[in-house]
Scaffold this motif. Structure first.
Motif, mmCIF file in Angstrom:
data_model
loop_
_atom_site.group_PDB
_atom_site.id
_atom_site.type_symbol
_atom_site.label_atom_id
_atom_site.label_comp_id
_atom_site.label_asym_id
_atom_site.label_seq_id
_atom_site.Cartn_x
_atom_site.Cartn_y
_atom_site.Cartn_z
ATOM 1 N N VAL B 66 0.861 -1.181 0.000
ATOM 2 C CA VAL B 66 0.000 0.000 0.000
ATOM 3 C C VAL B 66 0.903 1.238 0.000
ATOM 4 C CG1 VAL B 66 -1.808 1.210 1.308
ATOM 5 C CG2 VAL B 66 -1.616 -1.286 1.455
ATOM 6 N N GLU B 68 2.068 4.752 0.997
ATOM 7 C CA GLU B 68 1.824 5.311 2.322
ATOM 8 C C GLU B 68 1.694 6.823 2.391
ATOM 9 O OE1 GLU B 68 4.945 3.622 4.570
ATOM 10 O OE2 GLU B 68 4.039 1.628 4.573
ATOM 11 N N VAL B 70 3.531 9.345 3.671
ATOM 12 C CA VAL B 70 3.749 9.959 4.978
ATOM 13 C C VAL B 70 4.269 11.377 4.769
ATOM 14 C CG1 VAL B 70 5.191 9.904 7.052
ATOM 15 C CG2 VAL B 70 4.179 7.804 6.182
ATOM 16 N N ALA B 71 3.678 12.310 5.474
ATOM 17 C CA ALA B 71 4.127 13.694 5.366
ATOM 18 C C ALA B 71 5.445 13.864 6.105
ATOM 19 C CB ALA B 71 3.066 14.618 5.950
ATOM 20 N N GLY B 72 6.264 14.753 5.602
ATOM 21 C CA GLY B 72 7.495 15.059 6.301
ATOM 22 C C GLY B 72 8.713 14.502 5.610
ATOM 23 N N GLU B 73 9.863 14.845 6.157
ATOM 24 C CA GLU B 73 11.098 14.400 5.518
ATOM 25 C C GLU B 73 11.594 13.100 6.159
ATOM 26 O OE1 GLU B 73 14.767 16.458 6.462
ATOM 27 O OE2 GLU B 73 13.661 17.794 7.790
ATOM 28 N N VAL B 74 12.381 12.376 5.376
ATOM 29 C CA VAL B 74 12.894 11.091 5.838
ATOM 30 C C VAL B 74 14.148 11.325 6.678
ATOM 31 C CG1 VAL B 74 13.856 8.881 5.095
ATOM 32 C CG2 VAL B 74 12.020 9.942 3.775
ATOM 33 N N LEU B 75 14.146 10.824 7.900
ATOM 34 C CA LEU B 75 15.338 10.924 8.739
ATOM 35 C C LEU B 75 16.177 9.659 8.610
ATOM 36 C CD1 LEU B 75 14.099 12.397 12.141
ATOM 37 C CD2 LEU B 75 15.007 13.599 10.178
ATOM 38 N N PHE B 76 15.474 8.567 8.373
ATOM 39 C CA PHE B 76 16.134 7.268 8.359
ATOM 40 C C PHE B 76 15.273 6.331 7.544
ATOM 41 C CE2 PHE B 76 17.092 3.151 10.323
ATOM 42 C CZ PHE B 76 18.477 3.186 10.259
ATOM 43 N N ARG B 77 15.904 5.609 6.628
ATOM 44 C CA ARG B 77 15.096 4.729 5.789
ATOM 45 C C ARG B 77 15.775 3.382 5.594
ATOM 46 N NH1 ARG B 77 10.504 5.015 2.907
ATOM 47 N NH2 ARG B 77 10.413 3.708 1.069
ATOM 48 N N GLN B 78 15.070 2.341 5.936
ATOM 49 C CA GLN B 78 15.575 0.983 5.724
ATOM 50 C C GLN B 78 14.632 0.175 4.873
ATOM 51 O OE1 GLN B 78 15.899 -0.513 9.760
ATOM 52 N NE2 GLN B 78 18.120 -0.494 9.569
ATOM 53 N N ARG B 79 13.376 0.535 4.909
ATOM 54 C CA ARG B 79 12.383 -0.268 4.194
ATOM 55 C C ARG B 79 12.547 -0.019 2.703
ATOM 56 N NH1 ARG B 79 7.202 1.711 6.140
ATOM 57 N NH2 ARG B 79 6.445 0.051 4.798
#
Lengths: 155, 127
Positions: B66, B68, B70-79
């Motif tokens: 799905v 997503e 999400v509002a806002g900036e990415v601080l950390f991304r693993q997915r």
């Protein structure tokens, strides 16, 4: 941010060989490190480190973690001194007694992930939701951590 | 059943050759006297994003997570956010008309019953 190393899953042609090489790294690391007990727990021994994302907007932080196939009551979320901790246990699905196992790749057991939050949050307004195997935690920033507009009047 | 596993790897190779990137979900496969069960971890995928196709003797499972927003900036991304895909060759004993699939909290449960004709049967001896 205090996060355990995690590898992007790729289309592994030989998953079993991938695991073998992990094991070799593990053995190498054991002999390289003078105090193996004091260094970080390795991926292999740590078991499951669910992937997670952290987002920030002006009002809150959002943490999303991939935890497929959990029961809601087996997920624990706690917040202590700016450290968000997600832990729990994934139990194996009930299976038939006489079943033969051909593949068993899905992780079963305990896991824990910890995230250091960059700014204070309002602990009593933290919300967690679990849907489609994704845990979403919304942490509103505390008032002092929010950006403020200060109007300066110039005479 | 060995055929099922071997095929599984060659099709993964084929999927990699294709331009679209997929992630191979972790699976558990069980066999009982009634049929096979496949469980696959596909977090973020719900019923609407799931495709199960049957062609000749192969079953292909594709899961689109799905989106997503999400509002806002990415601080950390693993997915990875990619779709999942895996192909299995079926045992001819599977009754393809009675295959059922279920999604529950990002896990696919695929039930592949064996046809009645191949199930072990007890034959009652008459006089």
């Amino acid at each position: 941010m205090n996060i355990v190393k995690w590898q992007t899953p790729t289309l592994a042609n030989w998953p079993s060989l991938g695991r073998l090489s992990d094991l070799r790294d593990e053995i190498d690391r054991f002999f390289d490190s003078p105090f193996p007990g004091l260094t970080r727990t390795s991926d292999l021994l740590a078991g499951w480190t669910p992937a997670l994302d952290v987002y920030e907007d002006k009002d809150s932080y959002t943490v999303k973690a991939e935890l497929p196939g959990m029961k809601k009551e087996d997920i624990e979320v706690s917040l202590h001194e700016g450290l968000l901790s997600i832990s729990g246990e994934r139990k194996s699905e009930a299976k038939k007694e006489d079943a033969e196992v051909y593949r068993s790749e899905r992780f079963v057991g305990r896991f824990q992930r910890t995230v250091t939050l960059p700014a204070p949050v309002t602990a009593d307004k933290v919300k967690a939701a679990y849907k489609d195997g994704i845990l979403t935690i919304t942490l509103p920033k505390s008032e002092e951590a929010k950006p403020k507009q200060i109007n300066v009047s110039v005479n | 059943m060995t055929a099922l596993i071997k095929k599984d790897q060659t099709t993964a190779e084929a999927a990699r050759a294709a331009a679209v990137r997929y992630v191979m979900p972790d699976v558990n496969i069980y066999e009982s006297k009634d049929g096979y069960t496949i469980e696959a971890d596909m977090p973020g995928v719900n019923k609407e994003g799931l495709e199960v196709t049957l062609e000749n003797n192969e079953i292909t499972v594709t899961g689109h997570p799905v989106s997503e927003g999400v509002a806002g900036e990415v601080l950390f991304r693993q997915r990875h956010g990619l779709s999942y895909r895996r192909v299995f060759e079926l045992d001819p004993a599977v009754d393809t008309n009675r295959i059922t699939a279920k999604m529950h909290q990002g896990v696919l449960f695929l039930n592949l019953p064996k046809s009645e004709a191949v199930k072990p049967r007890k034959i009652v001896v008459s006089e």
